[in-house]
Motif scaffolding. Structure first.
Motif, PDB file in Angstrom:
ATOM      1  N   LYS A  33       0.870  -1.174   0.000  1.00  0.00           N
ATOM      2  CA  LYS A  33       0.000   0.000   0.000  1.00  0.00           C
ATOM      3  C   LYS A  33       0.908   1.226   0.000  1.00  0.00           C
ATOM      4  O   LYS A  33       2.083   1.144   0.378  1.00  0.00           O
ATOM      5  N   GLN A  34       0.353   2.365  -0.387  1.00  0.00           N
ATOM      6  CA  GLN A  34       1.137   3.594  -0.370  1.00  0.00           C
ATOM      7  C   GLN A  34       1.715   3.866   1.013  1.00  0.00           C
ATOM      8  O   GLN A  34       2.883   4.251   1.137  1.00  0.00           O
ATOM      9  N   SER A  35       0.921   3.660   2.043  1.00  0.00           N
ATOM     10  CA  SER A  35       1.387   3.928   3.408  1.00  0.00           C
ATOM     11  C   SER A  35       2.528   2.993   3.808  1.00  0.00           C
ATOM     12  O   SER A  35       3.456   3.403   4.503  1.00  0.00           O
ATOM     13  N   ALA A  38       5.617   4.183   1.982  1.00  0.00           N
ATOM     14  CA  ALA A  38       6.064   5.422   2.619  1.00  0.00           C
ATOM     15  C   ALA A  38       6.840   5.122   3.901  1.00  0.00           C
ATOM     16  O   ALA A  38       7.910   5.696   4.132  1.00  0.00           O
ATOM     17  N   THR A  44       5.990  10.225   3.547  1.00  0.00           N
ATOM     18  CA  THR A  44       4.576  10.132   3.893  1.00  0.00           C
ATOM     19  C   THR A  44       3.775   9.464   2.780  1.00  0.00           C
ATOM     20  O   THR A  44       4.189   9.456   1.619  1.00  0.00           O
ATOM     21  N   GLN A  45       2.617   8.956   3.163  1.00  0.00           N
ATOM     22  CA  GLN A  45       1.711   8.367   2.171  1.00  0.00           C
ATOM     23  C   GLN A  45       1.295   9.433   1.166  1.00  0.00           C
ATOM     24  O   GLN A  45       1.185   9.160  -0.027  1.00  0.00           O
ATOM     25  N   SER A  49       1.587   9.333  -2.915  1.00  0.00           N
ATOM     26  CA  SER A  49       0.418   9.597  -3.753  1.00  0.00           C
ATOM     27  C   SER A  49       0.699  10.717  -4.756  1.00  0.00           C
ATOM     28  O   SER A  49       0.355  10.605  -5.941  1.00  0.00           O
TER      29      SER A  49
END
Length: 92
Positions: A33-35, A38, A44-45, A49
């Motif tokens: 996932k992006q988070s 990150a 950071t997420q 993004s």
């Protein structure tokens, strides 16, 4: 004269652009996932993004961290910069 092992400024810029264009593809390929990405690279997420949506660029330092996560070859061919990886078969 021996060629430097360090990339030139032009090569750094080209490589960072390539990573920015392909970040979503690479992330999806390893199932993060992006988070999660990150957290793994110390950003950071939201920044991930923004990179994936073309609103932010990738610094050389972040690019090195991403390459460690993705474990991919940093040698980018000039023609690859304008031809992002296809996302065929990857659920976006």
């Amino acid at each position: 004269m021996q060629k430097s092992l360090l990339p030139s400024q032009e090569e750094r810029v080209r490589t960072c652009k390539y990573y920015a264009k392909n970040l979503r593809y690479f992330r999806k390929m390893i199932g993060l996932k992006q988070s999660e990405l990150a957290d793994a690279v110390g950003t950071t997420q939201r920044h991930i993004s923004e990179i994936e949506n073309g609103k932010a660029s990738i610094s050389w330092t972040l690019m090195l961290a991403l390459s460690a996560v993705f474990v991919i070859d940093l040698r980018i061919q000039k023609e690859d910069v304008n031809n992002p990886r296809t996302e065929k078969g990857i659920q976006l």
